[in-house]
Design a protein around this motif. Sequence first.
Motif, PDB file in Angstrom:
ATOM      1  N   PRO A 335      16.420  -6.252  46.616  1.00  0.00           N
ATOM      2  CA  PRO A 335      17.547  -6.077  45.706  1.00  0.00           C
ATOM      3  C   PRO A 335      17.963  -4.608  45.660  1.00  0.00           C
ATOM      4  O   PRO A 335      17.150  -3.720  45.882  1.00  0.00           O
ATOM      5  CB  PRO A 335      16.991  -6.532  44.361  1.00  0.00           C
ATOM      6  CG  PRO A 335      15.517  -6.394  44.473  1.00  0.00           C
ATOM      7  CD  PRO A 335      15.170  -6.558  45.918  1.00  0.00           C
ATOM      8  N   HIS A 336      19.226  -4.370  45.405  1.00  0.00           N
ATOM      9  CA  HIS A 336      19.708  -3.001  45.244  1.00  0.00           C
ATOM     10  C   HIS A 336      19.224  -2.438  43.922  1.00  0.00           C
ATOM     11  O   HIS A 336      18.768  -3.173  43.046  1.00  0.00           O
ATOM     12  CB  HIS A 336      21.236  -2.965  45.311  1.00  0.00           C
ATOM     13  CG  HIS A 336      21.776  -3.475  46.594  1.00  0.00           C
ATOM     14  ND1 HIS A 336      22.441  -4.672  46.698  1.00  0.00           N
ATOM     15  CD2 HIS A 336      21.711  -2.955  47.837  1.00  0.00           C
ATOM     16  CE1 HIS A 336      22.769  -4.861  47.957  1.00  0.00           C
ATOM     17  NE2 HIS A 336      22.343  -3.856  48.670  1.00  0.00           N
ATOM     18  N   ILE A 337      19.363  -1.122  43.802  1.00  0.00           N
ATOM     19  CA  ILE A 337      18.925  -0.473  42.567  1.00  0.00           C
ATOM     20  C   ILE A 337      19.676  -1.075  41.384  1.00  0.00           C
ATOM     21  O   ILE A 337      19.094  -1.386  40.353  1.00  0.00           O
ATOM     22  CB  ILE A 337      19.161   1.049  42.649  1.00  0.00           C
ATOM     23  CG1 ILE A 337      18.289   1.664  43.756  1.00  0.00           C
ATOM     24  CG2 ILE A 337      18.894   1.719  41.316  1.00  0.00           C
ATOM     25  CD1 ILE A 337      16.807   1.562  43.564  1.00  0.00           C
ATOM     26  N   VAL A 338      20.991  -1.220  41.531  1.00  0.00           N
ATOM     27  CA  VAL A 338      21.778  -1.852  40.475  1.00  0.00           C
ATOM     28  C   VAL A 338      22.299  -3.177  41.012  1.00  0.00           C
ATOM     29  O   VAL A 338      23.041  -3.205  41.995  1.00  0.00           O
ATOM     30  CB  VAL A 338      22.956  -0.958  40.032  1.00  0.00           C
ATOM     31  CG1 VAL A 338      23.778  -1.659  38.957  1.00  0.00           C
ATOM     32  CG2 VAL A 338      22.440   0.372  39.529  1.00  0.00           C
ATOM     33  N   GLU A 339      21.873  -4.243  40.419  1.00  0.00           N
ATOM     34  CA  GLU A 339      22.363  -5.562  40.818  1.00  0.00           C
ATOM     35  C   GLU A 339      23.313  -6.055  39.738  1.00  0.00           C
ATOM     36  O   GLU A 339      22.911  -6.240  38.587  1.00  0.00           O
ATOM     37  CB  GLU A 339      21.196  -6.550  40.965  1.00  0.00           C
ATOM     38  CG  GLU A 339      20.404  -6.387  42.238  1.00  0.00           C
ATOM     39  CD  GLU A 339      21.137  -6.877  43.480  1.00  0.00           C
ATOM     40  OE1 GLU A 339      22.175  -7.534  43.344  1.00  0.00           O
ATOM     41  OE2 GLU A 339      20.654  -6.576  44.588  1.00  0.00           O
ATOM     42  N   GLN A 341      25.008  -8.534  37.648  1.00  0.00           N
ATOM     43  CA  GLN A 341      24.792  -9.927  37.285  1.00  0.00           C
ATOM     44  C   GLN A 341      25.678 -10.252  36.097  1.00  0.00           C
ATOM     45  O   GLN A 341      25.751  -9.490  35.142  1.00  0.00           O
ATOM     46  CB  GLN A 341      23.329 -10.162  36.915  1.00  0.00           C
ATOM     47  CG  GLN A 341      22.393 -10.005  38.095  1.00  0.00           C
ATOM     48  CD  GLN A 341      20.985 -10.465  37.772  1.00  0.00           C
ATOM     49  OE1 GLN A 341      20.725 -11.644  37.686  1.00  0.00           O
ATOM     50  NE2 GLN A 341      20.098  -9.518  37.583  1.00  0.00           N
TER      51      GLN A 341
END
Lengths: 393, 322
Positions: A335-339, A341
């Motif tokens: 996953p990226h640092i900021v996901e 959602q």
Amino acid sequence: MRDGVERMIQQLNGEMPTSAERELGLSRRVFLQFCAGVAATLGLPAGAEAAIARSIVAKRRPSVIWLHLSECTGCTESMLVSEHPAIDKLILELVSLDYHETLFAGAGKQAEAARNASIAANKGKYLLVVEGAVSTKDGGIYCKIGGRTATELLNECAKDAAAVIALGSCASWGGMPSAQPNPTGCTGVSEVWKGPVVNIPGCPPNPYNFLSTVVHYITFGRFPDLDNQGRPKFAYSRLIHENCERRPHFDNGRFAEEFGDFGHRSGWCLYRLGCKGPETYANCPSALFGDAGGGCWPVGTGHPCIGCTEKGIGFEKPIHSLAELKFVTSPAFYPHIVEEQGKGVSVAAAAVLAGGAGIAIGAAAAMAKNLGKGSKPESKPAPKSEDSTDGEE
Amino acid sequence: MSLTRRKFLRGTAVAGAACAVAGLAEAEERKEKTLPPKAVGLLFDSTLCVGCKACVSACREANNLHPEFNNGINLWDAPLDLSANSLTVIKAYSEGSAENKDQEQDGFAFVKKSCLHCVDPSCVSVCPVSAMTKDPVTGIVSYNPNNCIGCRYCVAACPFGVPRFEYNKTIARLRKCEMCKQRQAEGKIPACADVCPTGATLFGSERALRAEAERRHQLAVGERTFFPRKTVGSTDTYEKRAPRYDTQTYGLKEVGGTQVCYLAGVPFAKLGLPSLPEKSFVSTSEKIQHTLYKGMIAPALLFGSLLFAVRRNAKADEKEDE
């Protein structure tokens, strides 16, 4: 490259060779299987096996001079015990092996004379295969053959060679003889001979990698594509880690921590025990190290890879020290640092919330204003905002 | 309701006095909290992490959590972020060609997300029912589902976005890393540190971990050194060249310090670790609260104004009665 190869295949293809049986002492089936195996190892397009078959039986038989310098002869041994059918036969009959110390019947001046005669007769046409590192320290006195130093021999033989192949890690960059403290000043062929050199590293290298390179040369007149370390890309373009049969254990974090522990007995990843697969380029997981047969490569038998094909890894890093990942490849994703959602607040939702907050504040103020008034039953009907206040009370 | 003026005034006076007594006892100066005496913690060194996610799967096993699918292919455990089902997650930073490990430009880096176990935790401060507690000895921030009323103030208060609520359950709990306190009770170390093959996640006493972090900062880049695995000071070590550490240790000072600290080769902000003040939010908010209630100023003002309104209205009513 592909186009060139295909054109050559077309040129070479014609009638299928029938003389293999007679010339090589092989059944036609076994011979064609070998050709197909080599073509597959090289990753050549369909049809290449026929071209290879034709080239092998054609009466070219390039002369080969095979030098043994500072080494253990393991590369030759590995080649000779290769379990694929008749590889030894093919290497002996496919080429004209004019000088090979281990396999020679003759010795001494007789052998040296054969070498000189072959060089003179095949000037610019013979293949030079070098096995072993070049010992350079103290004028090269630590490795002399027929009174000549390794450097002298190499320069003399390479001068008129059509191509130079450094076989094994020792010849490729120094290998084990060059391990610290390197008392004899061993180094690779390419450090001494400045012309083009094809490196087939490994300790020992997979005989198929060597044979395929030679067969490619015989068939197409040039070597397969090489990487920046002079290694054929068909064999050395992928990390062992990428195709390792134990890779799923790495991706799931299952590591053997000690030899013989539960994880080790269960066939878990050997990274924690020092496996150099993540920083070593070789086709061992697919072609199997040493061509020794199913499962019989170091990682398959439960020992971490020591990185023998990789300069700076094999014979330099401690066998059980942790490898550094060259790069991270993973079928599982990170996953990226900021996901992101869900969605942010919409204007309408914000308006509803703000409206609600306004009503609440107004109601509270009104309630405070009218505190104590409600005790009288005959009091006037309350204003609208007061209704919600009563509800809250 | 029928309430005479006399009764009402008497009631407010009694209530006010009671509040004043209770409030005075609490209204003392709020001090910055310090590390508990036997604080335990984790040190995550991003430069050592190879992204194998051993910690993620070990955490699942240790805490009875099931794999989480998010990429449309329900085959690989692929948590997107911390959730009520994923108490730790490995996330990746990447920029440009992403070729070089631990480089800000054209590089990549890994970071392990989990509870940082703050020295002065916001979640504990905001919890109205003490469901969130900080162990006075080990400093582990843990959660008691029997006390929890599900208000999720902790979710809103955490500066790192750690506590996660089980929105999908009827009887929901809150989930966060509790540093495998159940394993620690058995004498084991947290599962993530136990399985980490490179020692990127290291367990130990917080003071020893901070000393280890400082030792790594002092190393010259490329210097050969030994890195411990599992616990700080363990004999299970391996030799490696010291990497280039970009910044200070994260967690020494942020919001009053955390018991899970970070080392990295790229700026912490790139790894989703926010730049935070040294003073804990809790000390500020609790100071405001304590000041407001000091000497019962705020309740006195509130009750005074209410009393004023009542008196005025009651007077008007009495006049009407007469």
